[in-house]
Design an enzyme around this catalytic site. Structure first.
Site, short mmCIF file in Angstrom:
data_model
loop_
_atom_site.label_atom_id
_atom_site.label_comp_id
_atom_site.label_asym_id
_atom_site.label_seq_id
_atom_site.Cartn_x
_atom_site.Cartn_y
_atom_site.Cartn_z
N ASP A 1 -4.81 7.18 11.09
CA ASP A 1 -3.20 7.21 11.42
C ASP A 1 -2.76 7.87 12.62
O ASP A 1 -3.13 8.62 13.01
CB ASP A 1 -2.86 7.29 10.56
CG ASP A 1 -2.42 7.05 9.00
OD1 ASP A 1 -2.82 5.63 8.59
OD2 ASP A 1 -3.01 7.38 7.72
N GLU B 1 0.68 -1.25 -0.05
CA GLU B 1 -0.23 -0.03 0.39
C GLU B 1 0.87 1.44 -0.39
O GLU B 1 1.67 1.35 0.99
CB GLU B 1 -0.62 0.02 1.61
CG GLU B 1 -1.80 -0.92 1.02
CD GLU B 1 -2.69 -1.07 2.89
OE1 GLU B 1 -2.71 -0.10 3.29
OE2 GLU B 1 -3.27 -2.08 3.15
#
Length: 269
Positions: A61, A50
């Site tokens: 995140d 990714e």
């Protein structure tokens, strides 16, 4: 017709193992250095990578990836650099699948049809869109389908069974199952809710279910691989690069070594 991503995940299943999926943001620590790091993920044993599109407000995140994103953004990374990273990795490693993981706003600003076309032209296999609601995804999915791209959606332990069915019906390639409630980051233990989430998700779809958020070593990779179709690792790779400082060769060696350890973990399960 099966996609490249589907074929790779099916091949791992045929070997009676989970796939290893590695994540790194483009442009980290530099654009060229990031390309070498993504290649190192594959060289070390990742089946799928990714490539993150750095974002100033990455809601999924944690602090480690936010640090990497900030370094990339301060370095001036642009979408063209993300696409170049995809192209370089896809060209150098045609047996691997290269995805982009991005929040929706950059795609919307770039142009949905244009982004899908450019990603496909770069050799990308698909896109992970963690903040795009399924109900608002028709334009993207149409563009992705036109260019043979998979669309991966994220499910969480809080997702009700009816919602899981809606998400999995819209997605392709695989389903990204978040192992914990919260943001990305390495953890001392994999979330206890992950196995239940995988079972509930599988009840709604034939798509592979891959687990991320928290895996950092071979032992945890083996634990997740016991019940999931794929193991997703990101923050642990970013940590290795940050720890190496300006020594790029040490960073690349560390990324390859960790990928190798994790690859052995998914095979042990």
């Amino acid at each position: 017709m099966a996609s490249k991503l589907s074929d790779i995940l099916a091949a791992a299943k045929a070997e009676d193992r989970a796939a290893l999926i590695g994540y790194l943001p483009a442009g980290f620590p530099t654009v060229d250095g990031g390309i070498r790091a993504v290649n190192a993920l594959i060289e070390g044993g990742c089946d799928v990578v990714e490539v993150g599109l750095p974002h100033s407000d990455p809601v999924l995140d944690g602090a480690v990836i936010q640090t990497a994103d900030d370094i990339a953004l301060r370095g001036g990374v642009r979408i063209k650099d993300v696409l170049r990273t995809v192209q370089e990795a896809a060209t150098a490693h045609p047996a691997a699948a290269v995805l982009v993981m991005t929040y929706w706003n950059p795609v919307d600003r770039y142009g949905v049809a244009r982004f899908a076309a450019d990603l496909a032209a770069a050799g990308g296999a698909g896109c992970i869109l963690p903040d795009l609601p399924v109900e608002e995804s028709e334009e993207w999915r149409k563009a992705a389908d036109e260019h043979g791209l998979d669309t991966v959606f994220v499910v969480a332990p809080s997702s009700k069974d009816a919602r899981l069915a809606e998400v999995t019906a819209a997605g392709s390639g695989f389903v990204y199952a978040a192992a914990v409630m919260g943001v990305t980051g390495t953890r001392s233990a994999v979330g206890s809710m992950a196995e239940d989430l995988v079972a509930r998700t599988r009840a709604t779809t034939d798509l592979p279910v891959c687990v991320g958020l928290g895996v950092s070593d071979a032992v945890q990779a083996a634990e997740v691989a016991r019940f999931a179709d794929g193991v997703i690792v990101g923050s642990a790779f970013v940590k290795r690069i940050l720890a190496a400082g300006e020594d790029e060769e040490a960073a690349l060696d560390a990324v390859r070594a960790l990928a190798g350890e994790l690859a052995s973990g998914v095979r042990r399960s």
